[in-house]
Structures are given as structure tokens and as C-alpha cells.
Write a protein that holds these residues in place. Structure first.
Motif, PDB file in Angstrom:
ATOM      1  N   GLU A 183      62.868  39.882 -14.490  1.00  0.00           N
ATOM      2  CA  GLU A 183      63.474  39.882 -13.233  1.00  0.00           C
ATOM      3  C   GLU A 183      62.974  40.259 -12.109  1.00  0.00           C
ATOM      4  OE1 GLU A 183      66.419  42.966 -14.450  1.00  0.00           O
ATOM      5  OE2 GLU A 183      67.542  41.552 -15.783  1.00  0.00           O
ATOM      6  N   VAL A 184      61.727  41.375 -12.299  1.00  0.00           N
ATOM      7  CA  VAL A 184      60.909  41.563 -11.049  1.00  0.00           C
ATOM      8  C   VAL A 184      59.903  40.413 -10.685  1.00  0.00           C
ATOM      9  CG1 VAL A 184      59.092  43.225 -10.570  1.00  0.00           C
ATOM     10  CG2 VAL A 184      60.928  44.096 -11.409  1.00  0.00           C
ATOM     11  N   PHE A 185      59.520  39.628 -11.766  1.00  0.00           N
ATOM     12  CA  PHE A 185      58.299  38.850 -11.562  1.00  0.00           C
ATOM     13  C   PHE A 185      58.974  37.497 -11.090  1.00  0.00           C
ATOM     14  CE2 PHE A 185      55.356  41.630 -12.916  1.00  0.00           C
ATOM     15  CZ  PHE A 185      54.124  41.410 -12.312  1.00  0.00           C
ATOM     16  N   ALA A 186      60.381  37.336 -11.006  1.00  0.00           N
ATOM     17  CA  ALA A 186      61.080  36.173 -10.424  1.00  0.00           C
ATOM     18  C   ALA A 186      61.013  36.359  -8.873  1.00  0.00           C
ATOM     19  CB  ALA A 186      62.397  36.090 -10.770  1.00  0.00           C
ATOM     20  N   GLU A 187      60.530  37.421  -8.538  1.00  0.00           N
ATOM     21  CA  GLU A 187      60.209  37.934  -7.103  1.00  0.00           C
ATOM     22  C   GLU A 187      58.746  37.903  -6.740  1.00  0.00           C
ATOM     23  OE1 GLU A 187      63.126  40.471  -5.103  1.00  0.00           O
ATOM     24  OE2 GLU A 187      63.799  40.790  -7.458  1.00  0.00           O
ATOM     25  N   VAL A 188      57.845  37.621  -7.778  1.00  0.00           N
ATOM     26  CA  VAL A 188      56.408  37.644  -7.629  1.00  0.00           C
ATOM     27  C   VAL A 188      55.737  36.443  -7.736  1.00  0.00           C
ATOM     28  CG1 VAL A 188      54.352  38.837  -8.553  1.00  0.00           C
ATOM     29  CG2 VAL A 188      56.619  39.999  -8.433  1.00  0.00           C
ATOM     30  N   PRO A 189      55.820  35.629  -6.551  1.00  0.00           N
ATOM     31  CA  PRO A 189      55.188  34.031  -7.146  1.00  0.00           C
ATOM     32  C   PRO A 189      53.774  34.157  -7.520  1.00  0.00           C
ATOM     33  CG  PRO A 189      56.019  34.525  -4.925  1.00  0.00           C
ATOM     34  CD  PRO A 189      56.060  35.775  -5.433  1.00  0.00           C
ATOM     35  N   GLY A 190      53.727  33.256  -8.593  1.00  0.00           N
ATOM     36  CA  GLY A 190      52.331  33.246  -9.116  1.00  0.00           C
ATOM     37  C   GLY A 190      51.894  34.241 -10.263  1.00  0.00           C
ATOM     38  N   GLY A 191      52.622  35.405 -10.138  1.00  0.00           N
ATOM     39  CA  GLY A 191      52.413  36.357 -11.027  1.00  0.00           C
ATOM     40  C   GLY A 191      52.628  36.200 -12.579  1.00  0.00           C
ATOM     41  N   ARG A 192      52.114  37.124 -13.341  1.00  0.00           N
ATOM     42  CA  ARG A 192      52.037  36.928 -14.904  1.00  0.00           C
ATOM     43  C   ARG A 192      52.408  38.400 -15.256  1.00  0.00           C
ATOM     44  NH1 ARG A 192      47.684  32.281 -16.839  1.00  0.00           N
ATOM     45  NH2 ARG A 192      48.482  30.877 -14.952  1.00  0.00           N
ATOM     46  N   PHE A 193      52.936  38.574 -16.267  1.00  0.00           N
ATOM     47  CA  PHE A 193      53.182  39.672 -16.980  1.00  0.00           C
ATOM     48  C   PHE A 193      53.125  39.805 -18.602  1.00  0.00           C
ATOM     49  CE2 PHE A 193      57.326  37.880 -16.723  1.00  0.00           C
ATOM     50  CZ  PHE A 193      57.780  38.235 -18.007  1.00  0.00           C
ATOM     51  N   VAL A 194      52.966  40.966 -19.108  1.00  0.00           N
ATOM     52  CA  VAL A 194      52.775  41.305 -20.612  1.00  0.00           C
ATOM     53  C   VAL A 194      53.550  42.665 -20.949  1.00  0.00           C
ATOM     54  CG1 VAL A 194      50.601  42.426 -20.365  1.00  0.00           C
ATOM     55  CG2 VAL A 194      51.218  41.220 -22.572  1.00  0.00           C
ATOM     56  N   THR A 195      54.204  42.543 -21.824  1.00  0.00           N
ATOM     57  CA  THR A 195      54.511  43.874 -22.409  1.00  0.00           C
ATOM     58  C   THR A 195      53.675  44.713 -23.256  1.00  0.00           C
ATOM     59  OG1 THR A 195      55.588  42.941 -24.395  1.00  0.00           O
ATOM     60  CG2 THR A 195      56.978  43.004 -22.406  1.00  0.00           C
ATOM     61  N   ALA A 196      53.614  46.006 -22.978  1.00  0.00           N
ATOM     62  CA  ALA A 196      52.500  46.710 -23.785  1.00  0.00           C
ATOM     63  C   ALA A 196      52.955  48.082 -23.428  1.00  0.00           C
ATOM     64  CB  ALA A 196      51.125  46.409 -23.012  1.00  0.00           C
ATOM     65  N   ASP A 197      52.565  49.077 -24.496  1.00  0.00           N
ATOM     66  CA  ASP A 197      52.492  50.536 -24.495  1.00  0.00           C
ATOM     67  C   ASP A 197      51.144  50.641 -23.722  1.00  0.00           C
ATOM     68  OD1 ASP A 197      52.739  53.067 -24.629  1.00  0.00           O
ATOM     69  OD2 ASP A 197      53.916  53.135 -26.479  1.00  0.00           O
ATOM     70  N   ILE A 198      50.936  51.371 -22.864  1.00  0.00           N
ATOM     71  CA  ILE A 198      49.699  51.760 -22.425  1.00  0.00           C
ATOM     72  C   ILE A 198      48.969  53.049 -22.866  1.00  0.00           C
ATOM     73  CG2 ILE A 198      49.594  50.096 -20.303  1.00  0.00           C
ATOM     74  CD1 ILE A 198      49.827  53.718 -19.470  1.00  0.00           C
ATOM     75  N   CYS A 243      45.379  49.114 -23.798  1.00  0.00           N
ATOM     76  CA  CYS A 243      44.942  48.867 -22.601  1.00  0.00           C
ATOM     77  C   CYS A 243      43.826  47.914 -22.686  1.00  0.00           C
ATOM     78  CB  CYS A 243      44.189  50.074 -22.273  1.00  0.00           C
ATOM     79  SG  CYS A 243      45.771  51.272 -21.910  1.00  0.00           S
ATOM     80  N   ARG A 244      42.960  47.925 -23.569  1.00  0.00           N
ATOM     81  CA  ARG A 244      41.891  46.995 -23.709  1.00  0.00           C
ATOM     82  C   ARG A 244      42.364  45.333 -23.835  1.00  0.00           C
ATOM     83  NH1 ARG A 244      39.633  48.906 -27.564  1.00  0.00           N
ATOM     84  NH2 ARG A 244      40.120  48.020 -29.212  1.00  0.00           N
ATOM     85  N   SER A 245      43.264  45.271 -24.526  1.00  0.00           N
ATOM     86  CA  SER A 245      44.002  43.824 -24.586  1.00  0.00           C
ATOM     87  C   SER A 245      44.591  43.679 -23.244  1.00  0.00           C
ATOM     88  CB  SER A 245      44.993  43.810 -25.736  1.00  0.00           C
ATOM     89  OG  SER A 245      46.031  42.607 -25.913  1.00  0.00           O
ATOM     90  N   VAL A 246      45.321  44.284 -22.669  1.00  0.00           N
ATOM     91  CA  VAL A 246      45.620  43.917 -21.380  1.00  0.00           C
ATOM     92  C   VAL A 246      44.893  43.641 -20.266  1.00  0.00           C
ATOM     93  CG1 VAL A 246      46.984  45.215 -19.196  1.00  0.00           C
ATOM     94  CG2 VAL A 246      47.948  45.560 -21.607  1.00  0.00           C
ATOM     95  N   VAL A 247      43.672  44.353 -20.289  1.00  0.00           N
ATOM     96  CA  VAL A 247      42.888  43.908 -19.333  1.00  0.00           C
ATOM     97  C   VAL A 247      41.888  42.740 -19.685  1.00  0.00           C
ATOM     98  CG1 VAL A 247      40.482  44.646 -18.522  1.00  0.00           C
ATOM     99  CG2 VAL A 247      42.057  46.514 -18.775  1.00  0.00           C
ATOM    100  N   GLU A 248      41.784  42.320 -20.851  1.00  0.00           N
ATOM    101  CA  GLU A 248      41.363  40.944 -21.384  1.00  0.00           C
ATOM    102  C   GLU A 248      42.209  40.014 -21.120  1.00  0.00           C
ATOM    103  OE1 GLU A 248      40.494  41.722 -25.540  1.00  0.00           O
ATOM    104  OE2 GLU A 248      38.683  43.035 -25.215  1.00  0.00           O
ATOM    105  N   PHE A 258      43.179  56.567 -18.146  1.00  0.00           N
ATOM    106  CA  PHE A 258      41.972  56.420 -18.169  1.00  0.00           C
ATOM    107  C   PHE A 258      41.203  55.397 -19.227  1.00  0.00           C
ATOM    108  CE2 PHE A 258      38.666  57.416 -21.821  1.00  0.00           C
ATOM    109  CZ  PHE A 258      37.496  57.449 -21.102  1.00  0.00           C
ATOM    110  N   TYR A 259      42.167  54.806 -20.251  1.00  0.00           N
ATOM    111  CA  TYR A 259      41.921  53.763 -21.069  1.00  0.00           C
ATOM    112  C   TYR A 259      41.778  52.417 -20.342  1.00  0.00           C
ATOM    113  CZ  TYR A 259      43.092  56.749 -25.128  1.00  0.00           C
ATOM    114  OH  TYR A 259      43.264  57.637 -26.020  1.00  0.00           O
ATOM    115  N   LEU A 260      42.528  52.238 -19.398  1.00  0.00           N
ATOM    116  CA  LEU A 260      42.574  51.096 -18.438  1.00  0.00           C
ATOM    117  C   LEU A 260      41.330  51.055 -17.643  1.00  0.00           C
ATOM    118  CD1 LEU A 260      46.460  50.950 -17.836  1.00  0.00           C
ATOM    119  CD2 LEU A 260      45.060  48.815 -18.652  1.00  0.00           C
ATOM    120  N   CYS A 261      41.123  52.457 -16.852  1.00  0.00           N
ATOM    121  CA  CYS A 261      40.185  52.057 -15.950  1.00  0.00           C
ATOM    122  C   CYS A 261      38.787  51.976 -16.726  1.00  0.00           C
ATOM    123  CB  CYS A 261      40.014  53.892 -15.403  1.00  0.00           C
ATOM    124  SG  CYS A 261      41.024  54.302 -14.221  1.00  0.00           S
ATOM    125  N   ARG A 262      38.703  52.464 -18.165  1.00  0.00           N
ATOM    126  CA  ARG A 262      37.264  52.158 -18.984  1.00  0.00           C
ATOM    127  C   ARG A 262      37.355  50.697 -19.277  1.00  0.00           C
ATOM    128  NH1 ARG A 262      36.959  55.332 -24.519  1.00  0.00           N
ATOM    129  NH2 ARG A 262      38.813  53.735 -24.697  1.00  0.00           N
TER     130      ARG A 262
END
Length: 246
Positions: free
Chosen positions: A45-60, A66-71, A115-119
Motif C-alpha cells: 500500500e505504501v509503495f503504491a505512492e513511491v514511484p520506482g520504489g522496491r521493497f522486501v519483507t524482512a525481520d531486521i 540485514c545482510r540479505s536486505v543490503v545485498e 548495527f547489523y544494517l550499518c555494518r
């Protein structure tokens, strides 16, 4: 208003509240937004208002996620310029009733995940000369009743921000934090007090000028992420309607 054109921004907690406001605002300012949250329907629903955006579901809360999300973000867009750690959780509990699992959860979501995402994002961000904006809280600079785990984690996130800023002072990377006061988001509108809690202690966290709208804090984050804040590094910005002013 700083342009974010040609920037790729990874935004956590993007399915509602402040994260959703950041995703929408960044897109309006020209960024390509990669959103992360646990609720796929709300992300859609949110990304219907975010042109060109992409998303993924994950538990950070886990390092592997976190490593998979960044990749995935880098694979989709070819680069990463901005990391905005919005995702968090705050549940009030009497400290004597906090279980080991409660404590672990508070730190996992509010401190470990950022922290995991920053790293994981550091190589891409250093290559891009990018920016990290960590969303802490006024609970990261003051105490709040019935919030031992949340306060500990948010104080830790402020410390993490400053540590990274010092470590990477000589590099092409800026790291800053925003500490919002109360915002009209599901985290506030849906909170409940522990049984028998003293409401006067809870009201100490309220700002006399009232709650912020998520869009107001999103604008501060966009400033810190953008070129107009090129001289801002290691800052902890209070966006709390004057709550901590005196």
C-alpha cells in the motif's frame, strides 16, 4: 529542499508511520527507495505512492536478514547511498516484570538491527560517499518510565551513531541521528500502560507543544541525508517540539 535525485535509499520500518513518511518524501525528492518491513500488505500500500520504489519483507533483528536486505538493495539498484534506520518497537513494562525474552527483543529490534544494517551497508556507503541516519528517540537522551529496554537500546543507538562518526571522520561517509519526541504513529496511538502504572510518570515524556506529525520528522531526516547537510556529521538532532529544551 535538498534534492535526492540519483540517490538510492534503504529505509527500514517503511510500512507505516515515520518509515512510510520517509519513503514517500524521499521519492518525491528524487530518490530510488528500497523499503523494508515485516508487513507485506502494508508495504504494498505504501509503495503504491513511491514511484520506482522496491521493497522486501524482512525481520531486521537478525544479522543474516540485514545482510540479505543490503545485498538485495544493491542488486536491484546497483548502489546504495543512504541508509535510514527507522524500524523500532516500544512496549511499556514494569522493569521487574521484564523477561529475558522482552529484553532481548527490545535490543534486537532497536539496536542490533540498526548495527547489523550499518555494518552490512558500509562497503556500499563508503564507495558512494553516502549517509546513515539513525532514528533514535528522546528516550535515547533521557529516561522514560516503564521503558528500560527501549531507553537502553536508544541510548545505545545514539552511542553507535557517535562511534561510527568518529571512526569514519576521514572517509566519505556521514553518520547522524534523529531523536523524535512523541509522533502520531501506530507506536504511540496503540500503546498501553502496564497495570497500575502512574500516568504522571508517563506524561513526563510529553512535549507541551504536543505530538509531531511523521512528515515533520521525515523532513529532518531528508535534510540530514541530503547535500545541504554536507557539514553535519556525528550530530544528534532533537525533533521533539522543545521537550528536552529545559
Amino acid at each position: 529542499m535538498s534534492s535526492l535525485s540519483n540517490k538510492v535509499a534503504l529505509v527500514t520500518g517503511a510500512s507505516s508511520g515515520l518509515g512510510a513518511a520517509v519513503a514517500r518524501l524521499f521519492a518525491r525528492r528524487g530518490a530510488s527507495v528500497f523499503g523494508v518491513a515485516r508487513d507485506e500488505q502494508r508495504l504494498t500500500e505504501v509503495f503504491a505512492e513511491v514511484p520506482g520504489g522496491r521493497f522486501v519483507t524482512a525481520d531486521i533483528a537478525t544479522s543474516a536478514a540485514c545482510r540479505s536486505v543490503v545485498e538485495q538493495c544493491v542488486a536491484d539498484f546497483g548502489r546504495l547511498d543512504i541508509l535510514v534506520n527507522v524500524a523500532g518497537a516500544h512496549r511499556m513494562r514494569r522493569t521487574g516484570e521484564v523477561t529475558d525474552e522482552d529484553w532481548d527483543h527490545d535490543l534486537a529490534v532497536n539496536l542490533n538491527g540498526p548495527f547489523y544494517l550499518c555494518r552490512a551497508a558500509l562497503p556500499a556507503l563508503l564507495d558512494a560517499g553516502g549517509a546513515i541516519v539513525n532514528v533514535a528517540s528522546i528516550a535515547g537522551v533521557e529516561g522514560q518510565a516503564y521503558s528500560a529496554g527501549y531507553c537502553a537500546a536508544k541510548h545505545g543507538l545514539v552511542g553507535l551513531t557517535r562511534a561510527l562518526a568518529v571512526e569514519f571522520t576521514a572517509d566519505r561517509l556521514r553518520v547522524n541521528a534523529v531523536c523524535p519526541g512523541g509522533m502520531l504513529t501506530p507506536q504511540i496511538t496503540g500503546f498501553s500502560l502496564p497495570d497500575g502504572a502512574d500516568p504522571n510518570l508517563v506524561l513526563r515524556a510529553a512535549a507541551p507543544r504536543g505530538m509531531n506529525e511523521p512528515e515533520e520528522v521525515a523532513a529532518v531526516i531528508a535534510f540530514l541525508a541530503g547535500p545541504d547537510a554536507s557539514a553535519v556529521h556525528g550530530a544528534v538532532y532533537l525533533a521533539d517540539n522543545g521537550k528536552t529544551a529545559g
